[in-house]
Design a protein around this motif. Structure first.
Motif, short mmCIF file in Angstrom:
data_model
loop_
_atom_site.label_atom_id
_atom_site.label_comp_id
_atom_site.label_asym_id
_atom_site.label_seq_id
_atom_site.Cartn_x
_atom_site.Cartn_y
_atom_site.Cartn_z
N PHE A 65 6.68 3.52 -10.47
CA PHE A 65 6.44 2.10 -10.31
C PHE A 65 7.29 1.31 -11.31
O PHE A 65 7.62 1.81 -12.39
CB PHE A 65 4.96 1.76 -10.54
CG PHE A 65 4.07 2.12 -9.39
CD1 PHE A 65 4.29 1.60 -8.12
CD2 PHE A 65 2.98 2.96 -9.57
CE1 PHE A 65 3.46 1.93 -7.06
CE2 PHE A 65 2.14 3.29 -8.51
CZ PHE A 65 2.38 2.77 -7.25
N ARG A 66 7.61 0.06 -10.96
CA ARG A 66 8.39 -0.79 -11.86
C ARG A 66 7.46 -1.31 -12.95
O ARG A 66 6.83 -2.35 -12.82
CB ARG A 66 9.02 -1.94 -11.08
CG ARG A 66 10.06 -2.69 -11.87
CD ARG A 66 10.94 -3.52 -10.96
NE ARG A 66 12.09 -4.04 -11.65
CZ ARG A 66 13.14 -4.57 -11.04
NH1 ARG A 66 13.17 -4.64 -9.72
NH2 ARG A 66 14.15 -5.02 -11.74
N ILE A 76 0.90 -0.25 -9.45
CA ILE A 76 1.42 -1.55 -9.05
C ILE A 76 1.25 -1.65 -7.54
O ILE A 76 1.91 -0.90 -6.80
CB ILE A 76 2.91 -1.71 -9.42
CG1 ILE A 76 3.15 -1.38 -10.91
CG2 ILE A 76 3.39 -3.11 -9.08
CD1 ILE A 76 2.42 -2.26 -11.88
N GLN A 78 1.74 -1.99 -3.88
CA GLN A 78 2.94 -2.16 -3.07
C GLN A 78 2.66 -1.68 -1.65
O GLN A 78 1.85 -0.76 -1.43
CB GLN A 78 4.11 -1.36 -3.64
CG GLN A 78 4.67 -1.91 -4.95
CD GLN A 78 5.90 -1.15 -5.39
OE1 GLN A 78 5.94 0.07 -5.36
NE2 GLN A 78 6.92 -1.87 -5.82
N SER A 79 3.37 -2.26 -0.70
CA SER A 79 3.29 -1.82 0.68
C SER A 79 4.08 -0.52 0.83
O SER A 79 4.93 -0.19 0.00
CB SER A 79 3.87 -2.87 1.62
OG SER A 79 5.28 -2.97 1.43
N GLU A 82 7.74 -1.23 0.58
CA GLU A 82 8.20 -1.48 -0.78
C GLU A 82 8.34 -0.19 -1.57
O GLU A 82 9.27 -0.04 -2.38
CB GLU A 82 7.23 -2.43 -1.48
CG GLU A 82 7.29 -3.86 -0.96
CD GLU A 82 6.19 -4.74 -1.50
OE1 GLU A 82 6.43 -5.95 -1.68
OE2 GLU A 82 5.06 -4.23 -1.74
N ILE A 83 7.44 0.76 -1.34
CA ILE A 83 7.54 2.06 -2.01
C ILE A 83 8.79 2.79 -1.54
O ILE A 83 9.55 3.35 -2.35
CB ILE A 83 6.27 2.90 -1.78
CG1 ILE A 83 5.09 2.27 -2.51
CG2 ILE A 83 6.48 4.34 -2.25
CD1 ILE A 83 3.76 2.91 -2.20
N ALA A 86 11.78 1.20 -3.22
CA ALA A 86 11.85 1.51 -4.64
C ALA A 86 12.34 2.94 -4.88
O ALA A 86 13.11 3.20 -5.80
CB ALA A 86 10.49 1.30 -5.30
#
Length: 252
Positions: A65-66, A76, A78-79, A82-83, A86
């Motif tokens: 995670f960021r 964090i 995230q959808s 989004e994962i 990333a």
């Protein structure tokens, strides 16, 4: 048997460094390198990739995670998309840095809270696997065996490397005990080595309650951020070799 010994490295940022990476790279056979989200930066990534190449150590991306402030140990929200993004972004960052160093990325291992979530939630596990496959179907995904992360990788046709931990205790469900619990992190090198050899001999994860959960084992992790990391890794390697195991990367 042939077995890999891995560690999570490159987890500094700017002038700040965590762990003794150079010493660890003299011991392990695979390195999982932070890609800038939970730790790491371009300079550290290139430096670590170059040092791994010089020692014949396989190089893996270690995306999380960021979360620089929390070292990637906080969830964090995230959808799935989004994962995936990333994961792809972080793998690509290390691939570029590895190319500068004359090395290549051969595997991926999710970090911290992201990895823990993937061992509980099928959707997160699938998103990670999709992100890896989109970048390179030939990348090996390092996973804890018998959990959603392994199932998701295999369902998408990815090769996997099944990992056990030398320095972390297991709960009765085969997942890692939370770091907040007493005894979850093992600091004594000989105790860790004894436990690793028992798990290899049994072909099973050993829980804190004494339960043995049968699994396949391809690689053993010693965390680079553990203060006892170097001594533990050296002890584990020596004990493995004394027992007749051949230490070598699981990728070539």
């Amino acid at each position: 048997m042939r077995i890999d010994l891995n560690s999570d490295l490159g987890e500094g940022f700017g002038p700040w460094r965590m762990g003794e990476d150079a010493a660890m790279l003299d011991i392990v056979t695979s390195a999982n390198v932070a890609c800038g989200f939970h730790a790491g930066d371009p300079g550290i990534m290139v430096e670590t990739a170059r040092a791994a190449k010089a020692r014949g150590v396989a190089l893996g991306a270690h995306p999380g995670f960021r979360d620089l402030e929390g070292f990637g140990r906080r969830v964090i929200p995230q959808s799935p998309a989004e994962i995936e993004q990333a994961i792809a972004y972080q793998i690509g960052a290390l691939q570029g840095c590895a190319a500068l160093a004359g090395h290549r990325v051969s595997h991926v291992k999710a970090h911290g809270a992201l990895a823990n979530l993937a061992n509980v939630e099928d959707g997160v596990a699938a998103a990670i696997a999709r992100g890896v496959r989109a970048v390179d179907r030939g990348l090996v995904l390092m996973v804890m065996p018998g959990l959603p992360a392994e199932r998701a990788a295999l369902a998408l046709g990815l090769a996997v490397s099944r990992e056990i931990y030398a320095d972390r205790a297991y709960g009765e469900d085969g997942r890692l005990a939370p770091r907040s619990e007493p005894g979850a992190v093992i600091h004594e090198a000989e105790a860790a080595a004894d436990r690793v050899l028992r798990m290899l001999e049994a072909g099973a994860v050993e829980t804190r309650g004494g339960r043995h959960i049968p699994v396949a084992i391809d690689t053993i992790c010693v965390h680079g951020d553990n203060p006892a990391a170097v001594a533990m890794a050296r002890t584990v390697r020596a004990r493995l070799e004394a027992a007749g195991h051949v230490l070598a990367p699981f990728t070539t």
